[in-house]
Design an enzyme around this catalytic site. Sequence first.
Site, short mmCIF file in Angstrom:
data_model
loop_
_atom_site.label_atom_id
_atom_site.label_comp_id
_atom_site.label_asym_id
_atom_site.label_seq_id
_atom_site.Cartn_x
_atom_site.Cartn_y
_atom_site.Cartn_z
N SER A 132 38.20 40.19 37.13
CA SER A 132 36.97 39.96 36.73
C SER A 132 36.75 40.74 35.64
O SER A 132 37.52 41.72 35.24
CB SER A 132 36.05 40.40 37.80
OG SER A 132 34.69 40.58 37.41
N TYR A 145 33.13 47.33 43.61
CA TYR A 145 33.79 46.17 43.17
C TYR A 145 34.46 46.30 41.76
O TYR A 145 35.50 45.88 41.68
CB TYR A 145 32.58 44.96 43.21
CG TYR A 145 33.13 43.74 42.57
CD1 TYR A 145 33.90 42.88 43.37
CD2 TYR A 145 32.64 43.24 41.34
CE1 TYR A 145 34.51 41.62 43.16
CE2 TYR A 145 33.30 41.83 40.78
CZ TYR A 145 33.99 40.98 41.98
OH TYR A 145 34.46 39.94 41.46
N1 LIG Z 1 32.33 33.86 41.07
C1 LIG Z 1 32.21 34.81 40.10
O1 LIG Z 1 31.17 34.87 39.51
C2 LIG Z 1 33.38 35.58 39.98
C3 LIG Z 1 33.48 36.28 38.58
C4 LIG Z 1 34.41 37.17 38.34
C5 LIG Z 1 35.62 37.20 39.25
N2 LIG Z 1 35.45 36.51 40.48
C6 LIG Z 1 36.68 36.47 41.35
O2 LIG Z 1 37.15 35.25 41.55
C7 LIG Z 1 38.12 35.27 42.72
C8 LIG Z 1 37.38 33.99 43.61
O3 LIG Z 1 36.30 33.90 44.12
P1 LIG Z 1 34.93 32.77 44.14
O4 LIG Z 1 34.30 32.92 42.98
O5 LIG Z 1 35.98 31.51 44.08
O6 LIG Z 1 34.37 33.14 45.45
P2 LIG Z 1 34.52 32.36 46.80
O7 LIG Z 1 34.38 30.81 46.77
O8 LIG Z 1 33.55 33.18 47.78
O9 LIG Z 1 35.96 32.61 47.08
C9 LIG Z 1 36.52 33.91 47.52
C10 LIG Z 1 37.71 33.36 48.53
O10 LIG Z 1 38.42 34.40 48.84
C11 LIG Z 1 38.72 34.16 50.15
N3 LIG Z 1 38.91 35.60 51.01
C12 LIG Z 1 37.74 36.58 51.01
N4 LIG Z 1 38.30 37.74 51.72
C13 LIG Z 1 39.70 37.29 52.21
C14 LIG Z 1 40.45 37.98 53.02
N5 LIG Z 1 40.24 39.08 53.68
N6 LIG Z 1 41.57 37.36 53.46
C15 LIG Z 1 41.88 36.09 52.77
N7 LIG Z 1 40.93 35.47 52.10
C16 LIG Z 1 39.79 35.91 51.62
C17 LIG Z 1 37.51 33.51 50.95
O11 LIG Z 1 37.90 32.72 52.09
P3 LIG Z 1 37.67 33.10 53.48
O12 LIG Z 1 36.44 33.60 53.57
O13 LIG Z 1 37.75 31.79 54.28
O14 LIG Z 1 38.91 34.02 53.94
C18 LIG Z 1 37.40 32.46 49.74
O15 LIG Z 1 38.00 31.26 49.90
C19 LIG Z 1 37.55 36.61 43.63
O16 LIG Z 1 38.69 37.52 43.45
C20 LIG Z 1 36.23 36.91 42.84
O17 LIG Z 1 36.23 38.45 42.72
C21 LIG Z 1 34.48 35.83 40.76
#
Ligand SMILES: NC(=O)c1ccc[n+]([C@@H]2O[C@H](COP(=O)([O-])OP(=O)(O)OC[C@H]3O[C@@H](n4cnc5c(N)ncnc54)[C@H](OP(=O)(O)O)[C@@H]3O)[C@@H](O)[C@H]2O)c1
Length: 247
Positions: A132, A145
């Site tokens: 991120s 975070y």
């Molecule tokens: N959205 C933003 O603004 C943003 C910005 C920068 C970086 N990111 C990063 O991008 C990545 C993806 O996030 P996203 O935005 O696509 O959000 P999201 O839709 O909430 O995706 C997160 C995914 O991680 C899985 N997950 C969470 N905890 C887990 C665990 N303990 N074991 C296995 N799977 C787990 C969740 O599935 P389950 O709940 O089914 O396990 C979910 O599919 C993350 O690392 C996040 O920090 C996001």
Amino acid sequence: MSLWGKHIVVTGGGSGVGAETAKVLSLAGASVTILGRREAQLQTQSLPYQVCDVTDAAAVRAAFEAARKKSGPIVGVVANAGAAESAPFQRTDIEAFRSMMEVNLLGVVNVWQAALSDMKAAEWGRMIAIASTAGLKGYSYVSAYCAAKHAVVGLTRALAQELAMTGITVNAICPGFIDTPMLDRSIDNIVAKTRMSGDKARLSLASVNPQNRFIQPTEVAQTALWLFSEAAKSVNGHALALSGGEV
Ligand SMILES: NC(=O)c1ccc[n+]([C@@H]2O[C@H](COP(=O)([O-])OP(=O)(O)OC[C@H]3O[C@@H](n4cnc5c(N)ncnc54)[C@H](OP(=O)(O)O)[C@@H]3O)[C@@H](O)[C@H]2O)c1
């Protein structure tokens, strides 16, 4: 580019960035296995999956072994699973720090370790973390975070040095705010904690990006796809900001 014959694991592949990345890599010909905790969510993607909590090292090893049996050695891992909690530092207890480090840092360690011997045997591999911009700069109210995502960037840089002679590259992609369910939860949180409307909260988060917009999941997925290409074989130990110039 064809990824035909390459077995890649994408964690958190049931939603958001992970689902889009799994789709893009699969369309490029890779055999993709997705991982996550919610089976119903994984089933929506029509790809082979393993139900697994990435914070549980033994469960990760078992899931990788099962995936390997189905689709062969694992030569790519997109460590995308992550979670964000927000609170002022004074109200962020040690458990919150532990849980942010568990999922955002140790979840990456577990999945990269589980695939390393396959990549070494193949003398080729790609380890990618979805970190991120919070791994490159600070933001208020997300100290745990930010600390965890900075740690992922440190891990990436160290491992890239350690594995440089093995044919394996290690990189982090560092997006700004992305339009995913995680962003929706952040906006709900702002609405719940302030008097701001949902629309105003969205506009305010979008304005953090100098391009005044949210990153789309496909932009992250296409960057991951490029990192899998031979053209990117010298790209190693990078933290690639996708942030419209924010970082
Ligand atoms: N959205 C933003 O603004 C943003 C910005 C920068 C970086 N990111 C990063 O991008 C990545 C993806 O996030 P996203 O935005 O696509 O959000 P999201 O839709 O909430 O995706 C997160 C995914 O991680 C899985 N997950 C969470 N905890 C887990 C665990 N303990 N074991 C296995 N799977 C787990 C969740 O599935 P389950 O709940 O089914 O396990 C979910 O599919 C993350 O690392 C996040 O920090 C996001």
